[in-house]
Design a protein around this motif. Structure first.
Motif, PDB file in Angstrom:
ATOM      1  N   GLU A 110       0.827  -1.201   0.000  1.00 20.88           N
ATOM      2  CA  GLU A 110       0.000   0.000   0.000  1.00 20.88           C
ATOM      3  C   GLU A 110       0.866   1.259   0.000  1.00 20.88           C
ATOM      4  O   GLU A 110       0.532   2.256  -0.663  1.00 20.88           O
ATOM      5  N   ILE A 111       1.989   1.220   0.734  1.00 21.17           N
ATOM      6  CA  ILE A 111       2.908   2.364   0.744  1.00 21.17           C
ATOM      7  C   ILE A 111       3.492   2.566  -0.641  1.00 21.17           C
ATOM      8  O   ILE A 111       3.569   3.696  -1.147  1.00 21.17           O
ATOM      9  N   ARG A 112       3.910   1.490  -1.271  1.00 23.10           N
ATOM     10  CA  ARG A 112       4.492   1.593  -2.621  1.00 23.10           C
ATOM     11  C   ARG A 112       3.471   2.173  -3.600  1.00 23.10           C
ATOM     12  O   ARG A 112       3.810   3.030  -4.419  1.00 23.10           O
ATOM     13  N   GLN A 113       2.230   1.715  -3.503  1.00 23.54           N
ATOM     14  CA  GLN A 113       1.199   2.231  -4.402  1.00 23.54           C
ATOM     15  C   GLN A 113       0.934   3.714  -4.146  1.00 23.54           C
ATOM     16  O   GLN A 113       0.816   4.502  -5.081  1.00 23.54           O
ATOM     17  N   ARG A 114       0.842   4.082  -2.859  1.00 23.45           N
ATOM     18  CA  ARG A 114       0.583   5.481  -2.491  1.00 23.45           C
ATOM     19  C   ARG A 114       1.702   6.392  -2.972  1.00 23.45           C
ATOM     20  O   ARG A 114       1.454   7.457  -3.563  1.00 23.45           O
ATOM     21  N   VAL A 115       2.944   5.989  -2.761  1.00 19.14           N
ATOM     22  CA  VAL A 115       4.083   6.808  -3.178  1.00 19.14           C
ATOM     23  C   VAL A 115       4.130   6.920  -4.700  1.00 19.14           C
ATOM     24  O   VAL A 115       4.365   8.006  -5.246  1.00 19.14           O
ATOM     25  N   SER A 116       3.908   5.838  -5.387  1.00 14.93           N
ATOM     26  CA  SER A 116       3.929   5.859  -6.856  1.00 14.93           C
ATOM     27  C   SER A 116       2.860   6.796  -7.398  1.00 14.93           C
ATOM     28  O   SER A 116       3.100   7.565  -8.348  1.00 14.93           O
ATOM     29  N   GLU A 117       1.666   6.765  -6.783  1.00 16.81           N
ATOM     30  CA  GLU A 117       0.587   7.662  -7.216  1.00 16.81           C
ATOM     31  C   GLU A 117       0.958   9.126  -6.992  1.00 16.81           C
ATOM     32  O   GLU A 117       0.697   9.985  -7.847  1.00 16.81           O
ATOM     33  N   LEU A 118       1.579   9.421  -5.857  1.00 15.72           N
ATOM     34  CA  LEU A 118       1.968  10.800  -5.555  1.00 15.72           C
ATOM     35  C   LEU A 118       3.055  11.294  -6.500  1.00 15.72           C
ATOM     36  O   LEU A 118       3.023  12.445  -6.952  1.00 15.72           O
ATOM     37  N   LEU A 119       4.023  10.437  -6.798  1.00 18.92           N
ATOM     38  CA  LEU A 119       5.094  10.837  -7.707  1.00 18.92           C
ATOM     39  C   LEU A 119       4.543  11.126  -9.099  1.00 18.92           C
ATOM     40  O   LEU A 119       5.008  12.057  -9.768  1.00 18.92           O
ATOM     41  N   GLU A 120       3.559  10.356  -9.516  1.00 20.82           N
ATOM     42  CA  GLU A 120       2.928  10.631 -10.804  1.00 20.82           C
ATOM     43  C   GLU A 120       2.120  11.922 -10.732  1.00 20.82           C
ATOM     44  O   GLU A 120       2.090  12.709 -11.682  1.00 20.82           O
TER      45      GLU A 120
END
Length: 280
Positions: A24-34
């Motif tokens: 979930e952290i990886r998904q959240r961070v990836s979404e924010l970076l995009e």
């Protein structure tokens, strides 16, 4: 830490009971970076980033923990003018998409006017005025706000018999509720036009310099009625001489101006003075 680890930091240090899973952290961070348009930089380190990229990382890191309010204190202060302009346009769009309340602290007036829904102008820790960008610029509450926001021309004048006079020269009509006595008049450069020197009305002045920028002429003039050089902005073609020369005597017509008796007593004069408009 890498860009990814920087953004993930706030999520990873939460109490275990509130911490998201690794996936979930990886998904959240990836979404924010995009979201902040730097997904391709996830594996880089701070030394490998430009100033603008670092600011986007800082914003993503702040957003990661889901704040209710976002405080940005001079976030673009160390960046060059071109990058600042690009980032503030992007930040305004991001703000609208997220619907997050943001408090943006800046000394750059262009940033404040372009980004804000409401602006608070502060002076030595005291709020002088709160309003929309249009209200702050067009209806300043006092002389400090008038001179601090945008460019303002200042004239020492008197209210006398229903008129505002700079010496013996007519600036315009006084608001009805303004009693006779010394006042200060302010006008923006784009609210002043030039009349030939032989005209009867207006404030006499002499052109000191002329700068042509695209379709705009920026003039500096000197007048005994002003405490400082007067700045005027004209669209090319609005003056009978397309290239006014330094040393040319003219008269200034203040189409819109504000009158202050004291710092807390504002009387606005927004209409064009009929006597002057007939001679323009």
């Amino acid at each position: 830490m890498t860009v990814f680890d920087n953004v993930a930091f706030g999520l990873r240090v939460r109490p275990r009971s509130k911490r998201l899973s690794r996936a979930e952290i990886r998904q959240r961070v990836s979404e924010l970076l995009e979201l902040v348009q730097i997904g391709w930089l996830a594996g880089r380190y701070p030394s490998q980033l430009s100033g603008g990229q670092r600011q986007r990382v800082a914003l993503a890191r702040a957003l990661a923990v889901g704040p209710r309010t976002l405080l940005l204190d001079e976030p673009f202060g160390a960046l060059d003018a071109k990058v600042r302009k690009e980032l503030r346009l992007w930040l305004r769009k991001l703000h609208d998409e997220m619907g997050l309340t943001s408090i943006f602290v800046t000394h750059d007036q262009d940033e404040a006017i372009e980004l804000a829904d409401r602006i608070a102008v502060m002076n030595h820790g005291r709020i002088e005025q709160i309003g929309t960008p249009k209200q702050i610029y067009d209806d300043p509450a006092n002389p400090f706000v008038y001179e601090f926001v945008g460019t303002a021309n200042r004239f020492d004048a008197v209210a006398q018999g229903g008129q505002i006079l700079a010496g013996s020269d007519l600036i315009g009509r006084a608001p009805r509720q303004l009693t006779d006595g010394p006042v200060t008049a302010f006008s923006r450069p784009h609210d002043i036009s030039l009349l030939p020197a032989q005209e009867r009305y207006g404030v006499p002045a002499t052109i000191q310099s002329v700068t042509s920028i695209g379709g705009i002429l920026r003039l500096k003039l000197e007048s005994p009625a002003s405490r400082q050089l007067i700045e005027v902005e004209l669209s090319k073609g609005t003056w009978v001489d397309p290239d006014p020369e330094p040393g040319t005597p003219v008269r200034l017509r203040l189409g819109r101006f504000s009158v202050f008796r004291t710092s807390s007593d504002l009387q606005q004069l927004k209409e064009t003075v009929p006597e002057l408009s007939q001679t323009a």
